[in-house]
Enzyme design. Structure first.
Site, mmCIF file in Angstrom:
data_model
loop_
_atom_site.group_PDB
_atom_site.id
_atom_site.type_symbol
_atom_site.label_atom_id
_atom_site.label_comp_id
_atom_site.label_asym_id
_atom_site.label_seq_id
_atom_site.Cartn_x
_atom_site.Cartn_y
_atom_site.Cartn_z
ATOM 1 N N GLU A 1 82.643 -6.327 -14.702
ATOM 2 C CA GLU A 1 81.985 -6.736 -13.370
ATOM 3 C C GLU A 1 81.396 -5.433 -12.609
ATOM 4 O O GLU A 1 81.671 -5.293 -11.490
ATOM 5 C CB GLU A 1 83.233 -7.393 -12.435
ATOM 6 N N GLU B 1 84.443 -14.823 -17.746
ATOM 7 C CA GLU B 1 85.608 -15.075 -16.655
ATOM 8 C C GLU B 1 85.071 -16.253 -15.650
ATOM 9 O O GLU B 1 83.910 -16.537 -15.090
ATOM 10 C CB GLU B 1 85.667 -14.089 -15.657
#
Length: 350
Positions: A177, A283
């Site tokens: 991320e 995710e």
């Protein structure tokens, strides 16, 4: 007389061979083909990040199938259609979990279950995400040249340990991320995009040095935010970084998932056309209390990812679905308080 019998025998043999050949070529669908059909599951990743698994087991957590029978978590997930496991890697975590040895132990279990593997390098001793990208303690005082070398060496070391154990991940994330880069402040994208690109390239080169077949993923959260993705990937491209796959996170609610998925499809389609990249949802999750909506969300996102041109959509991963009873305060799992999968996990079934 002998000639006549011989001809009859040959005719019988030929007819018998034709019958056997036809029978062998019949599939359960009644179609004929020369070789068995390829496994359709093998072409698309239906995944779960289960990096908490060994820690949960050490704490006494057990997992149960829908019938209430205790089973190994990976068996339960496989029976729900999961064919790929994602594992995060930390450099030197305080408790040991998610270090190289722990990752190897979990990767061996995934391999034993015939599951595929995505390795997720955080390049940190703990969580790396949009709000924190902290250097490992051992790298804290390094200059930037040394940081690039550390990224390369750490990547090579972990993947070599796996390879020595005959485990080659299909995908490797270089950073987690990384909405604003990684290894702050040196690699913060908003401050120095070139540094971030150099770090990504170091990780990429490390992956390819060990396993040239592994695809490198650069992973950004908020998969519906096209402007964020264009900023990051334009910056990486313009500064010489390399990657194979664009990874996304998606954490909508029961009320906005449909709109977010539509935006995500627009973004995924743009990533394919703008960079030629493959796209993976690394995710996803939704509150465990919204399991019915979560199932609809996942099935829709799978369909949208699969719809990308030229099979550029690679798969989707639920993040820690097995975390139940608010394990570590996390409430976006897909197992109920009794340790059984909720209906959300049915989204991965055919």
């Amino acid at each position: 007389m002998f000639k006549k019998i011989k001809n009859v025998n040959w005719l019988c043999i030929i007819l018998l061979l034709l019958v056997i050949n036809t029978a062998c070529k019949k599939t359960i669908k009644g179609e004929t083909q020369i070789y068995p059909e390829p496994d359709p599951i093998g072409t698309y990743a239906l995944g779960a990040d289960v990096s908490w698994l060994t820690e949960m087991e050490a704490a006494g957590k057990k997992f149960y199938n829908a019938a209430g029978a205790q089973e190994d978590l990976l068996k339960i997930l496989k029976d729900k259609g999961i064919n790929t496991i994602r594992l995060r890697v930390w450099v030197n975590p305080t408790a040991g979990y998610c270090n190289t040895a722990d990752v190897l132990a979990k990767a061996k279990r995934a391999k034993a279950m015939n599951m595929r593997l995505l390795i997720d390098f955080h390049y940190s001793d703990s969580w790396a995400d949009p709000g924190q990208q902290n250097k490992p303690a051992a790298w804290a005082t390094q200059d930037f040249a040394a940081l690039k070398t550390s990224v390369y060496n750490h990547t090579v070391e972990v993947l070599t340990v796996l390879k020595t154990n005959k485990i080659v991940p299909e995908w490797v994330q270089v950073g987690n991320e990384t909405n604003n880069g990684m290894l702050w402040n040196d690699g913060k994208a908003s401050t120095n995009m070139k540094n971030f690109a150099d770090l990504v390239l170091s990780g990429y080169n490390g992956v390819k040095a060990v396993n040239s077949s592994s695809k490198v993923v650069v992973h950004i959260s908020n998969g519906y935010d096209n402007s964020l993705f264009r900023w990051i990937f334009d910056g990486l491209k313009n500064n010489g970084a390399k990657w194979d796959v664009i990874g996304m996170s998606m954490y909508p609610t029961a009320t906005d998932w449909s709109a977010k998925n539509t935006q995500c499809l627009t973004n995924m389609t743009d990533m394919v056309s703008r960079y030629g990249s493959e796209v993976m949802i690394c995710e996803l999750g939704m509150p465990v209390s919204e399991a019915v909506a979560c199932k609809a969300f996942i099935k829709d996102l799978i369909a949208k990812n699969k719809s990308l041109p030229n099979n550029k959509g690679l798969g989707v991963f639920y993040w820690e679905p097995q975390s139940y009873n608010s394990w570590s305060g996390y409430k976006l799992g897909a197992f109920d308080d009794t340790g059984k999968p909720t209906v959300a996990m049915d989204a991965f079934l055919p």
